[in-house]
Enzyme design. Structure first.
Site, mmCIF file in Angstrom:
data_model
loop_
_atom_site.group_PDB
_atom_site.id
_atom_site.type_symbol
_atom_site.label_atom_id
_atom_site.label_comp_id
_atom_site.label_asym_id
_atom_site.label_seq_id
_atom_site.Cartn_x
_atom_site.Cartn_y
_atom_site.Cartn_z
ATOM 1 C CG ASP A 122 -5.091 5.581 -0.959
ATOM 2 O OD1 ASP A 122 -5.828 5.775 -1.894
ATOM 3 O OD2 ASP A 122 -5.479 4.626 -0.057
ATOM 4 C CB CYS B 104 -10.165 3.708 -5.500
ATOM 5 S SG CYS B 104 -9.103 4.103 -4.299
ATOM 6 C CG ASP C 56 -11.727 3.415 -1.856
ATOM 7 O OD1 ASP C 56 -11.066 2.346 -2.059
ATOM 8 O OD2 ASP C 56 -11.401 4.460 -1.458
ATOM 9 C CG ASN D 278 -10.482 2.003 1.432
ATOM 10 O OD1 ASN D 278 -9.500 2.134 1.263
ATOM 11 N ND2 ASN D 278 -11.565 2.631 1.443
ATOM 12 C CG ASP E 197 -12.962 10.604 -1.201
ATOM 13 O OD1 ASP E 197 -13.067 9.721 -0.290
ATOM 14 O OD2 ASP E 197 -12.298 10.523 -2.389
ATOM 15 C CG ASP E 198 -15.259 7.804 3.449
ATOM 16 O OD1 ASP E 198 -16.276 7.833 3.673
ATOM 17 O OD2 ASP E 198 -14.725 6.960 4.042
ATOM 18 C CD1 TRP F 253 -2.704 1.377 0.649
ATOM 19 C CD2 TRP F 253 -1.505 2.321 2.558
ATOM 20 N NE1 TRP F 253 -3.167 2.765 0.844
ATOM 21 C CE2 TRP F 253 -2.642 3.253 2.077
ATOM 22 C CE3 TRP F 253 -0.732 2.382 3.435
ATOM 23 C CZ2 TRP F 253 -2.745 4.426 2.901
ATOM 24 C CZ3 TRP F 253 -1.000 3.494 4.431
ATOM 25 C CH2 TRP F 253 -1.893 4.372 4.028
ATOM 26 C CE LYS G 266 -10.693 7.576 -4.710
ATOM 27 N NZ LYS G 266 -10.098 8.560 -3.912
#
Length: 732
Positions: free
Chosen positions: A549, A527, A479, A481, A367-368, A200, A477
């Protein structure tokens, strides 16, 4: 037709513009691999395959032919248990406990076009005239199993694709333990293995190792293609480099667990393979059912690593990526993540968007943190409902207000995840991947939804579609994670639990197909904590990926350089962020950050409202320059000039298809006292064309292409660390 069948010699000769791939049936039963390399006019079978008798430790399948042994035969789809002690491409288990298979040639078809793969992403053709396909059918008479090996040869790309379809025509369920997509045997081991590995925030670094006896492998057991290894390997013949020599690449169109490996055996030959990982995998194939492997894309280049890369770039950009955004230039965006993280409200978002609009930026991405009660990363994943505390007038109104200013509006999702602190989890605790009576391991305080379940997939499609229908959203986007643990499904029986990871990928691909088809106007970017799922499988649904990232300009040199080995610039998201950089703490100039980020899909990830007037002017100039160059950058041919893995300097360039325009970036990491004079030799230009060179936007003299390529351009001494220079060239 580029697939030639010689009935007398029992050979199949697959031809691209510059490559030949030759298969021969031995004893009319066994497909042997004879050749893959520079194009041959008419292969001589005697020179391509020579068999001799070996000792008794290489057993003879045909007792009357002591020159025939699976232990030494170069094969197209090697199995297990009949005397080949190398890594198999195919392995099964039967009810009687045996793991033996015995596949023999049963027929073939050659036809124009390229078939779709059921439930899986793959390269494609828009007209049948673009490619030809060979299907070799192999059959195990005892079990009734068939393996249909598919080879497609593209006419305009120097690429061959391979996959296998396993059909159970027998009467008993067969357990598939291993089913790789491609296996190629080479007659020597004089190669270097190249793979793209890291972690990462430092993905896809280039690693070389000289082949040695034994197995050399990269793989993912993480449930995704991963930050750690990319589903790609290449073999470089001794002496091959960026511009010269034979290079053989294999890339897997898949987003889950994989292996890619090269095995050097006792006689100095090499077996190169790629496919789904057999680790913790088992597929119960019932009578009448079919199992399809993912597609492998094979590229040979006699023009070095760069030639291989440009083939992958053109193929993946135009015949893997799909949709209306495939051929459109990508918008310049501003993302609020590193500007605000979770701490924002509607006025703050509008301020950043307004500042972006003033500077010429085209797309704002929220974003988030916009949904549920998500003030940190510990809650609300799965509850895709706007947070009215932060957005009192709603997401739709916020998006409309920004769109009314002339910008586009984009949104972040993480649809495959669920937070234990969420309404979704409280209602459906069995919807995540889990194993009964075991605790559930957290990653970022979240669990992974079980996409092997149709009800879970339907929920994701419905909830995401509801949001996309509620606001003028033109960018997403997507994602993901964390990696998988406790890989089990509440709906699968015990004997099918080891199918879960692959069924998850099939479910994900189904979800992506349904959502992207329903919203064709939306530009989707994949992503996974940056580049944790940067693979061809995702590019089939989403034409670009957030590369990493890590937004530090210096770290991005290695990340983007390594990524370019397989993936085009049009697939790479690359942004300018604030300094000190949030990942490594480094301070680099606005110019250098912009120059590095311009080599992909350009954007910003910082608080534009906090910039000085001088910095805002730099942004305006960068945005204006990128708008002039982006078609060249996103759709031109890419050439690597200086590697960040070899020294203190990095350089790369883009050249238009007609060679009338070029753009190059030169980057210095550390300043050197009293440095030597440096020249940068370009490539890909037309020798007889005169080019007007500009340095950082300032026009200079005229140069012929041959001078720029063979003598090069002088690099002026750069004072200070982390410096960069941009060169542009136009034909006159």
């Amino acid at each position: 037709m580029p697939i030639l069948y010689n009935e007398q010699q029992q050979t199949f000769h697959l031809q691209t513009n510059t490559t030949s791939y030759v298969i021969q049936l031995i004893h009319n039963l066994h497909p042997a691999h004879l050749y893959w390399g520079p194009r041959l006019r008419q292969p001589s079978i005697g020179s391509l395959l020579h068999r001799i008798e070996r000792c008794s430790f290489s057993p003879n399948y045909h007792s009357e032919d002591r020159t025939f042994s699976f232990d030494t035969l170069p094969q197209e789809f090697p199995g297990y248990g009949r005397g080949d002690y190398r890594e198999p491409a195919f392995e099964i288990a039967l009810d009687n406990g045996s793991t033996l298979s015995d596949l023999h040639y049963a027929g073939h078809k050659i036809y124009a076009g390229k078939p779709r793969l059921d439930g899986l992403p793959a390269t494609y053709v828009e007209q049948d005239s673009e490619a030809d396909t060979l299907e070799l059918t192999l059959k195990d008479e005892l079990t009734g199993l068939e393996a249909v090996l598919s080879y497609t040869v593209f006419h305009e790309f120097n690429a061959i694709t391979r996959s296998a379809r396993i059909v159970n025509n027998g009467k008993q369920t067969v357990s598939i333990e291993r089913a790789l997509s491609s296996s190629v045997d080479f007659g020597n081991a004089d190669f270097e293995l190249l793979h793209l590995s890291g972690a990462w925030v430092r993905e896809r670094h280039m690693h070389y190792r000289k082949l040695a006896p034994g197995l050399q492998r990269v793989e993912s057991k993480r449930g995704s293609s991963s930050h750690q290894h990319n589903p790609f390997i290449a073999l470089l013949e001794n002496g091959a480099n960026e511009q010269h020599g034979n290079v053989y690449g294999m890339s897997l169109v898949y987003s889950g667990n994989f292996i890619a490996q090269a095995e050097v055996e006792q006689f100095g030959t090499t077996r190169m393979q790629i496919g789904m990982s057999p680790f913790d995998f088992d597929w119960q194939l019932e009578p009448g059912n079919t199992f399809q492997t993912p597609e492998a894309v094979l590229v040979h280049s006699d023009a070095g690593l760069g030639g291989m890369s440009r083939t992958y770039h053109r193929l993946y950009r135009t015949r893997l990526s799909r949709g209306e955004h495939r051929d459109k230039v990508r918008p310049i965006l501003i993302n609020n993540w590193e500007a605000t993280y979770f701490a924002f409200d509607a006025p703050k978002i509008k301020q950043i968007a307004a500042a972006g609009k003033e500077l010429g930026i085209e797309l704002f991405v929220l974003d988030d943190g916009w949904f549920g009660h998500r003030d940190n990363d510990r809650s609300s994943l799965g509850d895709w409902v706007e947070d009215r505390r932060k957005l009192p007038e709603g997401l739709g109104q916020l998006a409309q207000d920004i769109v009314d200013t002339g910008m586009q509006f984009g949104l972040w999702f993480e649809p495959e995840m669920v937070s234990p602190d969420s309404d979704l989890y409280r209602a459906h605790p069995d919807w995540c991947l889990h194993v009964p009576d075991r605790s559930r391991t957290m990653g970022r305080e979240q669990l992974i939804l079980d996409l092997s379940r149709r009800d879970v997939c339907d929920y994701i499609v419905d909830s995401i579609s509801s949001v996309l229908s509620s606001a003028p959203i033109t960018y997403v986007k997507w994602d993901m994670n964390r990696n998988m643990s406790e890989i089990g499904s509440a709906l699968l029986p015990a004997e099918r639990q080891r199918e879960t990871a692959h069924r998850y990928m099939l479910g994900l691909y189904d979800v992506l197909e349904r959502i992207t088809s329903a919203f064709p106007h939306v530009l989707f970017e994949s992503c996974s904590g940056g580049g944790g799922r940067f693979d061809p499988g995702m590019l089939y649904y989403m034409p670009q990926t957030w590369t990493s990232d890590d937004t530090d300009a210096v770290e991005r040199l290695k990340i983007q350089y390594g990524t370019s080995v397989v993936y085009p610039a049009s697939a790479m998201g690359s942004h300018v962020s604030a300094v000190p950089n949030h990942q490594v703490g480094r301070i680099t100039s606005f110019a250098t950050r912009g120059h590095v980020a311009m080599s992909g899909n350009f954007g910003y990830e910082l608080d534009l409202t906090k910039l000085t007037d001088e910095e805002k002017q730099e942004v305006r100039e960068q945005v204006s320059q990128y708008k002039q160059l982006r078609e060249l950058i996103q759709f031109g041919d890419f050439y690597r000039l200086l590697s960040p893995f070899d020294g203190n300097h990095t350089a790369w360039m883009f050249v238009s298809a007609d060679r009338s325009e070029a753009f190059a970036g030169y980057f210095q990491v550390l300043s050197v006292p009293n440095p030597p004079l440096r020249r940068l030799k370009l490539t890909g230009l037309e020798p007889e064309i005169r080019y007007r060179m500009s340095i950082n936007g300032v026009a200079e003299e005229l140069y012929y292409g041959d001078e720029l390529m063979h003598h090069g351009i002088v690099i002026q001494e750069q004072y200070g660390d982390f410096q960069s220079t941009l060169f542009s060239f136009r034909a006159e």
